[in-house]
Scaffold this active site. Sequence first.
Site, mmCIF file in Angstrom:
data_model
loop_
_atom_site.group_PDB
_atom_site.id
_atom_site.type_symbol
_atom_site.label_atom_id
_atom_site.label_comp_id
_atom_site.label_asym_id
_atom_site.label_seq_id
_atom_site.Cartn_x
_atom_site.Cartn_y
_atom_site.Cartn_z
ATOM 1 N N TRP A 1 157.162 138.225 -8.204
ATOM 2 C CA TRP A 1 156.574 139.599 -7.797
ATOM 3 C C TRP A 1 157.482 140.603 -7.527
ATOM 4 O O TRP A 1 158.308 140.632 -6.992
ATOM 5 C CB TRP A 1 155.584 139.437 -6.552
ATOM 6 C CG TRP A 1 154.994 140.653 -5.902
ATOM 7 C CD1 TRP A 1 154.151 141.323 -6.501
ATOM 8 C CD2 TRP A 1 155.600 141.156 -4.804
ATOM 9 N NE1 TRP A 1 154.051 142.538 -5.769
ATOM 10 C CE2 TRP A 1 154.974 142.528 -4.553
ATOM 11 C CE3 TRP A 1 156.808 141.132 -3.873
ATOM 12 C CZ2 TRP A 1 155.300 143.366 -3.656
ATOM 13 C CZ3 TRP A 1 156.941 142.100 -2.899
ATOM 14 C CH2 TRP A 1 156.127 143.097 -2.827
ATOM 15 N N GLU B 1 152.851 137.901 -10.580
ATOM 16 C CA GLU B 1 151.720 138.065 -9.432
ATOM 17 C C GLU B 1 151.732 139.683 -9.507
ATOM 18 O O GLU B 1 152.486 140.229 -9.143
ATOM 19 C CB GLU B 1 152.355 137.493 -8.265
ATOM 20 C CG GLU B 1 151.151 137.932 -7.061
ATOM 21 C CD GLU B 1 151.845 137.812 -5.692
ATOM 22 O OE1 GLU B 1 152.913 137.173 -5.454
ATOM 23 O OE2 GLU B 1 150.964 137.655 -4.730
ATOM 24 N N LYS C 1 149.761 143.358 -8.534
ATOM 25 C CA LYS C 1 149.292 143.989 -7.226
ATOM 26 C C LYS C 1 148.797 145.027 -7.343
ATOM 27 O O LYS C 1 149.084 145.907 -8.482
ATOM 28 C CB LYS C 1 150.482 144.043 -6.351
ATOM 29 C CG LYS C 1 150.286 144.659 -4.900
ATOM 30 C CD LYS C 1 151.214 144.305 -3.888
ATOM 31 C CE LYS C 1 150.906 145.032 -2.689
ATOM 32 N NZ LYS C 1 151.674 144.068 -1.385
ATOM 33 N N ASP D 1 146.390 136.957 -6.037
ATOM 34 C CA ASP D 1 146.454 137.054 -4.466
ATOM 35 C C ASP D 1 145.371 137.706 -4.023
ATOM 36 O O ASP D 1 144.894 138.786 -4.428
ATOM 37 C CB ASP D 1 147.831 138.037 -4.341
ATOM 38 C CG ASP D 1 148.034 138.075 -2.757
ATOM 39 O OD1 ASP D 1 147.157 138.344 -1.975
ATOM 40 O OD2 ASP D 1 149.276 137.746 -2.350
ATOM 41 N N HIS E 1 145.508 141.575 -3.210
ATOM 42 C CA HIS E 1 146.171 142.578 -4.180
ATOM 43 C C HIS E 1 145.045 143.417 -4.968
ATOM 44 O O HIS E 1 145.471 143.840 -5.994
ATOM 45 C CB HIS E 1 146.949 141.813 -5.161
ATOM 46 C CG HIS E 1 148.165 141.329 -4.441
ATOM 47 N ND1 HIS E 1 149.427 141.157 -5.017
ATOM 48 C CD2 HIS E 1 148.666 141.251 -2.958
ATOM 49 C CE1 HIS E 1 150.389 140.750 -4.158
ATOM 50 N NE2 HIS E 1 149.862 140.832 -2.931
ATOM 51 N N HIS F 1 147.251 133.053 -4.300
ATOM 52 C CA HIS F 1 147.886 133.457 -2.953
ATOM 53 C C HIS F 1 146.419 133.525 -1.969
ATOM 54 O O HIS F 1 146.028 134.676 -2.129
ATOM 55 C CB HIS F 1 148.798 134.647 -2.966
ATOM 56 C CG HIS F 1 150.161 134.148 -3.343
ATOM 57 N ND1 HIS F 1 151.203 134.866 -3.175
ATOM 58 C CD2 HIS F 1 150.778 133.056 -3.627
ATOM 59 C CE1 HIS F 1 152.468 134.616 -3.545
ATOM 60 N NE2 HIS F 1 152.127 133.260 -4.112
ATOM 61 N N ASP G 1 146.382 145.330 1.817
ATOM 62 C CA ASP G 1 147.087 144.169 1.818
ATOM 63 C C ASP G 1 147.740 143.502 3.152
ATOM 64 O O ASP G 1 149.095 143.522 2.975
ATOM 65 C CB ASP G 1 147.982 143.945 0.439
ATOM 66 C CG ASP G 1 148.407 142.752 0.110
ATOM 67 O OD1 ASP G 1 148.126 141.608 0.570
ATOM 68 O OD2 ASP G 1 149.737 142.680 -0.388
ATOM 69 N N ASP H 1 147.799 141.065 5.024
ATOM 70 C CA ASP H 1 148.171 139.633 5.053
ATOM 71 C C ASP H 1 148.038 138.755 6.577
ATOM 72 O O ASP H 1 148.726 138.245 7.216
ATOM 73 C CB ASP H 1 149.672 139.511 4.615
ATOM 74 C CG ASP H 1 149.806 139.535 3.119
ATOM 75 O OD1 ASP H 1 149.474 138.555 2.483
ATOM 76 O OD2 ASP H 1 150.523 140.460 2.596
ATOM 77 N N ASP I 1 149.445 132.695 1.682
ATOM 78 C CA ASP I 1 150.213 133.842 1.573
ATOM 79 C C ASP I 1 149.897 134.793 2.711
ATOM 80 O O ASP I 1 149.108 135.913 2.435
ATOM 81 C CB ASP I 1 150.612 134.694 0.299
ATOM 82 C CG ASP I 1 151.433 135.957 0.212
ATOM 83 O OD1 ASP I 1 152.167 135.847 1.365
ATOM 84 O OD2 ASP I 1 151.674 136.828 -0.704
HETATM 85 C C1 RNT Z 1 153.376 140.807 -1.752
HETATM 86 C C2 RNT Z 1 152.971 139.258 -2.474
HETATM 87 C C3 RNT Z 1 153.908 138.519 -2.292
HETATM 88 C C4 RNT Z 1 154.927 138.279 -1.027
HETATM 89 C C5 RNT Z 1 155.861 137.165 -0.829
HETATM 90 C C6 RNT Z 1 156.435 137.371 0.351
HETATM 91 O O1 RNT Z 1 152.257 141.641 -1.874
HETATM 92 O O2 RNT Z 1 151.899 139.104 -2.016
HETATM 93 O O3 RNT Z 1 153.649 137.094 -2.734
HETATM 94 O O4 RNT Z 1 153.776 138.184 0.102
HETATM 95 O O5 RNT Z 1 156.597 137.020 -1.999
HETATM 96 ZN ZN ZN Z 2 151.131 136.940 -2.663
#
Ligand code: RNT
Ligand code: ZN
Length: 445
Positions: free
Chosen positions: A188, A229, A231, A262, A265, A289, A297, A299, A329
Amino acid sequence: MNRSKDCGRAYRLAQERYAELGVNTDQALTKLARIPLSIHCWQGDDVGGFENAGQQIGGGLAVTGNYPGKARTPEELRSDFEKALSLIPGKHRFNLHASYAEPAGRKEDRDGLTVAGFRNWIAWARALKIGLDFNQTYFSHPKVVDGFTLTSPDKTVRTFWIEHGIRCREIGAEIGRALGSPCLTNLWIPDGMKDTPADRKRPRERLLESLDAVFKKKLDRRYNLDSVEPKLFGIGAESYTPGSHEFYLGYAISRQLLLTIDAGHYHPTEGIADKISSVLCCLPQIALHVSRGIRWDSDHVVTLTDELTAIAQEMVWGDYLDRVRIGLDYFDASINRVAAWVIGARNLSKALLMALLAPIDQLKRAEAEGDYTSRLALMEEAKVLPFGPVWDQYCETMNVPSAHDWLAELKTYERTVLPKRSYTLPHVPRRLRAGRRQGFVRRVP
Ligand code: RNT
Ligand code: ZN
């Protein structure tokens, strides 16, 4: 109260209720025990890594909170994760980032990393009998120039990051070979633009070229599996992300790589559950993820939401479990970091168990017969079947605390282990020093 005895009784009653709908709870538990989750290292230390203590993470990622007891060394991170594993039922994997290298000799920059930096991690994983996954680290580094890595207009910047990408894939393969379990190496990049670009084309073309250079060398898929990945946007990259969903979907399909989806994302209200069966029509395997974005995003720690149960249902009901590498994640430093691992991983396992306990044969039959009334009625009734006792039974059989009992163990760990981690932080303001005497740096009031 005798939890075990109680558990057994409650389980037998629950078993009967599920059996009335043709669901075998024992079989569901056996299946659940075979689903590994790839648990992310970066929840343990706020995405810090061990290259330069104190470096900002950048790349549009942000950790909030200053809960005491953060892992400061690889040893502490490993011990914290072992604690977490003892409270999460099932057999799982650990997902490392390249920035968690522990070079044995001279420190190598990211374009010179080798498996030598991961020997301790491999030995530890082998001792625990767990698999490892891996990630290139394209953030927290001075060579992220103006927010660009693989899309940079500067060839020397691109070359540096291409080399990093290649090195990490090779490390992934070494990890996979050493542990006898294919390592997922996930790429990513944070590249993007804060404001409206005049040229959306060239950065994407450069990304394509860079990625082709990274993935040129074929590696044995028994050891390493490459994933990309996408986003939507990051902080500071609100207007444009070259590595978007469409970009990587096309890239993954045309190059036969995995696609990492993810949950944070996409547009804030866009779920990822429905994407699973769509992309798996064209890709043999994908990675997830599992995260929880709130408004962006962000997290957040994964909780048992409708979105989570929908993701789990898609994987289970679509019979995709052996085609999806399931990872977590998120990163939250406002609560105990070990607890954050446990809460998220237990929730994801609960969601999978709920999906496994659904009367899916009956639901599919009703649907095939066009009896949508029965489908809806059953789906809704299934939501209130006695799930809790089945989950407790799973925890008991996997030798981890059931219900909320894990929290007491976590609190003991917090009291006995974490306070020893006093910080020698020169930048701790005088008014916070009191916290240090107790072994903690307290949160700024
Ligand atoms: C970032 C991505 C990625 C990170 C990690 C730390 O938006 O989600 O996966 O969270 O690489
Ligand atoms: Zn991620």
